[in-house]
Every structure is written in structure tokens, then in C-alpha cells.
Design a protein around this motif. Structure first.
Motif, PDB file in Angstrom:
ATOM      1  N   UNK A   1       0.971  -1.164  -0.073  1.00 20.75           N
ATOM      2  CA  UNK A   1      -0.142   0.098  -0.098  1.00 20.75           C
ATOM      3  C   UNK A   1       0.897   1.300  -0.068  1.00 20.75           C
ATOM      4  N   UNK A   2       1.801   1.264   0.925  1.00 19.04           N
ATOM      5  CA  UNK A   2       2.741   2.349   0.898  1.00 19.04           C
ATOM      6  C   UNK A   2       4.045   1.830   1.792  1.00 19.04           C
ATOM      7  N   UNK A   3       5.177   2.704   1.426  1.00 18.81           N
ATOM      8  CA  UNK A   3       6.391   2.115   2.273  1.00 18.81           C
ATOM      9  C   UNK A   3       6.626   3.068   3.330  1.00 18.81           C
ATOM     10  N   UNK A   4       5.643   3.744   3.906  1.00 18.12           N
ATOM     11  CA  UNK A   4       5.806   4.726   4.934  1.00 18.12           C
ATOM     12  C   UNK A   4       6.274   4.287   6.125  1.00 18.12           C
ATOM     13  N   UNK A   5       7.232   4.614   6.948  1.00 17.58           N
ATOM     14  CA  UNK A   5       7.617   3.639   8.010  1.00 17.58           C
ATOM     15  C   UNK A   5       8.261   2.440   8.191  1.00 17.58           C
ATOM     16  N   UNK A   6       8.498   1.820   6.872  1.00 17.99           N
ATOM     17  CA  UNK A   6       9.361   0.707   7.000  1.00 17.99           C
ATOM     18  C   UNK A   6      10.558   0.551   7.583  1.00 17.99           C
ATOM     19  N   UNK A   7      11.392   1.706   7.286  1.00 19.92           N
ATOM     20  CA  UNK A   7      12.703   1.771   8.029  1.00 19.92           C
ATOM     21  C   UNK A   7      12.547   1.892   9.550  1.00 19.92           C
ATOM     22  N   UNK A   8      11.486   2.425  10.005  1.00 19.67           N
ATOM     23  CA  UNK A   8      11.293   2.615  11.431  1.00 19.67           C
ATOM     24  C   UNK A   8      10.840   1.145  12.179  1.00 19.67           C
ATOM     25  N   UNK A   9       9.919   0.407  11.263  1.00 22.06           N
ATOM     26  CA  UNK A   9       9.734  -0.887  11.481  1.00 22.06           C
ATOM     27  C   UNK A   9      10.776  -1.749  11.869  1.00 22.06           C
ATOM     28  N   UNK A  10      11.770  -1.541  10.696  1.00 25.81           N
ATOM     29  CA  UNK A  10      12.799  -2.541  10.747  1.00 25.81           C
ATOM     30  C   UNK A  10      13.748  -2.177  11.998  1.00 25.81           C
ATOM     31  N   UNK A  11      13.801  -0.829  12.313  1.00 31.13           N
ATOM     32  CA  UNK A  11      14.534  -0.641  13.553  1.00 31.13           C
ATOM     33  C   UNK A  11      14.021  -0.991  14.918  1.00 31.13           C
ATOM     34  N   UNK A  12      12.806  -0.713  15.076  1.00 31.66           N
ATOM     35  CA  UNK A  12      12.056  -1.319  16.292  1.00 31.66           C
ATOM     36  C   UNK A  12      12.244  -2.879  16.565  1.00 31.66           C
ATOM     37  N   UNK A  13      12.155  -3.643  15.280  1.00 34.52           N
ATOM     38  CA  UNK A  13      12.148  -4.923  15.741  1.00 34.52           C
ATOM     39  C   UNK A  13      13.624  -5.430  15.857  1.00 34.52           C
ATOM     40  N   UNK A  14      14.785  -4.695  15.001  1.00 38.59           N
ATOM     41  CA  UNK A  14      15.929  -5.159  15.386  1.00 38.59           C
ATOM     42  C   UNK A  14      16.476  -4.544  17.149  1.00 38.59           C
ATOM     43  N   UNK A  15      15.886  -3.484  17.505  1.00 35.14           N
ATOM     44  CA  UNK A  15      16.214  -3.053  18.877  1.00 35.14           C
ATOM     45  C   UNK A  15      15.348  -3.919  19.861  1.00 35.14           C
ATOM     46  N   UNK A  16      14.314  -4.669  19.433  1.00 36.04           N
ATOM     47  CA  UNK A  16      13.419  -5.510  20.256  1.00 36.04           C
ATOM     48  C   UNK A  16      14.270  -6.864  20.543  1.00 36.04           C
ATOM     49  N   UNK A  17      14.896  -7.122  19.186  1.00 35.24           N
ATOM     50  CA  UNK A  17      15.623  -8.390  19.386  1.00 35.24           C
ATOM     51  C   UNK A  17      16.999  -8.185  20.303  1.00 35.24           C
ATOM     52  N   UNK A  18      17.620  -7.056  20.120  1.00 38.74           N
ATOM     53  CA  UNK A  18      18.600  -6.739  21.217  1.00 38.74           C
ATOM     54  C   UNK A  18      18.173  -6.861  22.569  1.00 38.74           C
ATOM     55  N   UNK A  19      16.872  -6.222  22.845  1.00 39.34           N
ATOM     56  CA  UNK A  19      16.640  -6.157  24.221  1.00 39.34           C
ATOM     57  C   UNK A  19      16.238  -7.585  24.838  1.00 39.34           C
ATOM     58  N   UNK A  20      15.751  -8.484  23.834  1.00 40.66           N
ATOM     59  CA  UNK A  20      15.342  -9.798  24.087  1.00 40.66           C
ATOM     60  C   UNK A  20      16.571 -10.661  23.911  1.00 40.66           C
ATOM     61  N   UNK A  21      17.586 -10.470  23.546  1.00 37.90           N
ATOM     62  CA  UNK A  21      18.646 -11.407  23.198  1.00 37.90           C
ATOM     63  C   UNK A  21      18.471 -12.710  22.150  1.00 37.90           C
ATOM     64  N   UNK A  22      17.406 -12.006  21.184  1.00 36.69           N
ATOM     65  CA  UNK A  22      17.562 -12.963  20.061  1.00 36.69           C
ATOM     66  C   UNK A  22      18.988 -12.934  19.201  1.00 36.69           C
ATOM     67  N   UNK A  23      19.436 -13.980  18.554  1.00 38.06           N
ATOM     68  CA  UNK A  23      20.488 -14.307  17.699  1.00 38.06           C
ATOM     69  C   UNK A  23      20.388 -13.266  16.717  1.00 38.06           C
ATOM     70  N   UNK A  24      21.651 -12.530  16.214  1.00 34.03           N
ATOM     71  CA  UNK A  24      21.685 -11.744  15.179  1.00 34.03           C
ATOM     72  C   UNK A  24      21.075 -12.009  14.070  1.00 34.03           C
ATOM     73  N   UNK A  25      21.022 -13.014  13.625  1.00 32.36           N
ATOM     74  CA  UNK A  25      20.513 -13.297  12.283  1.00 32.36           C
ATOM     75  C   UNK A  25      18.943 -13.360  12.320  1.00 32.36           C
ATOM     76  N   UNK A  26      18.569 -14.019  13.540  1.00 30.59           N
ATOM     77  CA  UNK A  26      17.015 -13.907  13.883  1.00 30.59           C
ATOM     78  C   UNK A  26      16.514 -12.320  13.776  1.00 30.59           C
ATOM     79  N   UNK A  27      17.210 -11.738  14.506  1.00 31.31           N
ATOM     80  CA  UNK A  27      16.537 -10.159  14.629  1.00 31.31           C
ATOM     81  C   UNK A  27      16.647  -9.588  13.249  1.00 31.31           C
ATOM     82  N   UNK A  28      17.527  -9.961  12.517  1.00 28.50           N
ATOM     83  CA  UNK A  28      17.595  -9.090  10.984  1.00 28.50           C
ATOM     84  C   UNK A  28      16.472  -9.837  10.387  1.00 28.50           C
ATOM     85  N   UNK A  29      16.170 -11.088  10.356  1.00 21.69           N
ATOM     86  CA  UNK A  29      15.342 -11.637   9.519  1.00 21.69           C
ATOM     87  C   UNK A  29      13.876 -11.238  10.124  1.00 21.69           C
ATOM     88  N   UNK A  30      13.696 -11.077  11.211  1.00 22.94           N
ATOM     89  CA  UNK A  30      12.442 -10.638  11.770  1.00 22.94           C
ATOM     90  C   UNK A  30      12.155  -9.165  11.552  1.00 22.94           C
TER      91      UNK A  30
END
Length: 310
Positions: free
Chosen positions: A251-280
Motif C-alpha cells: 500500500x505504501x512504504x511509509x515507516x518501513x525503516x522505522x519498523x525495521x529499527x524497532x524489531x532489530x532493537x526488540x531483538x537486542x533487548x530480548x537477546x535474539x540471535x543476530x540473524x534472527x533479529x535481522x530476519x524478523x
């Protein structure tokens, strides 16, 4: 028992002002709202005015059950606004107004808000650094925190000077940029012009490693839109994620980069493996492209991701 580490998010909360409606946004605020939706401890440091757009921002704090400890109110300046005009062929033209409340984030109030937090990650960008007041506040907070510093460059044309980008990169541990921002950095730091012959893949990788060394970064993440992302680590590690499930439609790409950052940081906070954080992070960013706007209007949107990642 220690309180869980908090992700501190510094920067603009604003409204995108269409002729028909006002939509609350701002890259940092999008990140903070996503983290709040996943029930991750976060503290948004921003400033709004005593006006209708400010009420809309405050309503989003309430909708996402976010602490208002870092929400400052300015008696003079207006809440940030971006004027959005529909252009030809479905495009948009954006006018980011100057001298908005988020340009005047107060250091004392910000420090007071942080007194009761345990910052584990500190997220910042560049738009809220265009004015000396907020920039000085940010730099003071960065100097005082032991938290991991995550820079989401988020360049906006005509808003930020090269010296602010350089200083931001010097302060960061991890920097996240898109392809256009990478080209801008190649121009600033390596004098590679847009009309020069395209770099080969190995030359791009070597240049990214040079940026890591130049700014003493732990990592540089380059997002590639629907093609995924590439992670460059200071240890020479390169992780490419290109096998993302494509969203069923965009529909639109607005906020896609922000969504990426949020989930990458969530992975950092929760101790996900790096490749899992990036994929998610890639997958969630793709899902945001399949809804209108940067964050979902229905908070039920997050339920399937919580179940999937539990």
C-alpha cells in the motif's frame, strides 16, 4: 530485583498534515510506538505544543500505553508538522516546517525523565538535531549514558548538515541507513559522485568496512527496501538477508525503516540471535508496507507477531 533495561527514544513526534486529515508520525515516535506495542520498556523523549496536533500526539501515547515522563510541553512553539501535498502520479511532496516544539527539547526535563530509567539502548536520528537546543540536549544525554547508541540516520533533504551527520556517526555504536543515505555518505567521505561509474559489490563492501573503521562503529546496517538488508560488523562479519517473504501487496512504504529499527532493537533487548533479529526486522518492515501509514490503526495487528515470535 533490577528493573528491565529501557530503550530511550529521542527525537521528533509530529503530525503529517494532509489536506483531509492529520496523521501522527515522526520516525522516533514510530519506533517507540512499535516497541510499546510489543510491551518492551521504552521512554520517548520529545516535545509538543499546546495545540490540536499536540493533543493527537498525546492520544497516541495513551493508545499505546506509553509513559509520558519524557513528553515535554512547550508554551510557545507548535507541535511538529509536515505539510503533505499530493503530487503527480500518486507521489507526495513534503514540507517540514521549521522551529517546531521538537527543536527545543529541554535538557533538564529530559535528564529528570531519565532518572528513573535504566537505559540499555539509546535511539536517536538527525532531524531533531537541526536546531541547537535539541542538539545540545541530545549530546549531553549521549555523553552521560552507558547505553548502546543506535543511530537511525533518516536524512531529510535540506534539514541536516554533513557536520551533524559526522558527529552523530562518531557518537553511535550501530548506524542504520538506507541505500540513498549510503550514497550520500560515499559522496561526503570518499568523494564518490552519483554520476561516477557504479561500484562493484566488493568495492561497496570495502567502503562500508572503511566507514565502520572511520567512525569506530560496532555495526553498519544498510536496508535495501523489498530486497532485504545487509549487516556489516566491525569484526568483518557480513550478514545478507535477501530471502524475505514478500508482502502480498504494497500500500505504501511509509515507516518501513522505522519498523525495521524497532524489531532489530526488540531483538537486542530480548537477546535474539543476530540473524534472527535481522530476519524478523525485514519481515515486519515488509508487513508494514501492506498497511496504510507507519503504524497500524488496529493494535490487533501485533498479535500474530507476538504469537509467531513467542
Amino acid at each position: 530485583m533490577n528493573a528491565p533495561a529501557t530503550t530511550v527514544v529521542f527525537g521528533e513526534a509530529l503530525v503529517d498534515d494532509f489536506t483531509t486529515e492529520q496523521v501522527v508520525g515522526g520516525a522516533p515516535f514510530n519506533v517507540a510506538r512499535h516497541l510499546a506495542a510489543f510491551m518492551a520498556p521504552q521512554l520517548m523523549l520529545t516535545r509538543i505544543g499546546q495545540d490540536k496536533p499536540g493533543q493527537a500526539v498525546r492520544a497516541e501515547f495513551e493508545r499505546f500505553a506509553m509513559s509520558e515522563a519524557g513528553l515535554q510541553c512547550d508554551a510557545i512553539e507548535e507541535t511538529g508538522r509536515v505539510l503533505v501535498e499530493r503530487g503527480a502520479r500518486g507521489g507526495h511532496r513534503f514540507t517540514i516546517l521549521p522551529n517546531q516544539a521538537y527543536d527545543f527539547i529541554d535538557r533538564g526535563q529530559a535528564e529528570a525523565a531519565l532518572e528513573h530509567a535504566q537505559p540499555g539502548i539509546f535511539y536517536f536520528g538527525t532531524l531533531a538535531q537541526r536546531h541547537e537546543r535539541s542538539r545540545a540536549t541530545l549530546m549531553a544525554l549521549l555523553r552521560a549514558t552507558p547505553a548502546l547508541r543506535y543511530l537511525d540516520l533518516n536524512l531529510r533533504e535540506g534539514q541536516v548538515e554533513e557536520r551533524i551527520v559526522t558527529r552523530s556517526l562518531q557518537e553511535a555504536n550501530i548506524a542504520k541507513i538506507n541505500e540513498e543515505e549510503l550514497q550520500a555518505m560515499f559522496g561526503w567521505y570518499f568523494q564518490i559522485k552519483p554520476d561516477d561509474p557504479a561500484l562493484a559489490a566488493d568495492e561497496v563492501h570495502a567502503s562500508c568496512q572503511a566507514l565502520l573503521q572511520m567512525f569506530s562503529l560496532d555495526a553498519l546496517i544498510v536496508t535495501l527496501g523489498h530486497r532485504g538488508s545487509v549487516y556489516f560488523g566491525a569484526d568483518g562479519q557480513v550478514l545478507m538477508h535477501r530471502d524475505n517473504p514478500a508482502p502480498p501487496f504494497v500500500i505504501d512504504t511509509v515507516g518501513a525503516g522505522d519498523a525495521f529499527s524497532a524489531i532489530f532493537l526488540l531483538g537486542k533487548m530480548r537477546g535474539w540471535p543476530l540473524d534472527v533479529s535481522l530476519a524478523r526486522a525485514n519481515e515486519f518492515a515488509g508487513a508494514i508496507c501492506a498497511i496504510p501509514g507507519a503504524v497500524p490503526r488496529d493494535l490487533g495487528f501485533y498479535d500474530r507477531w507476538m504469537r509467531k515470535w513467542r
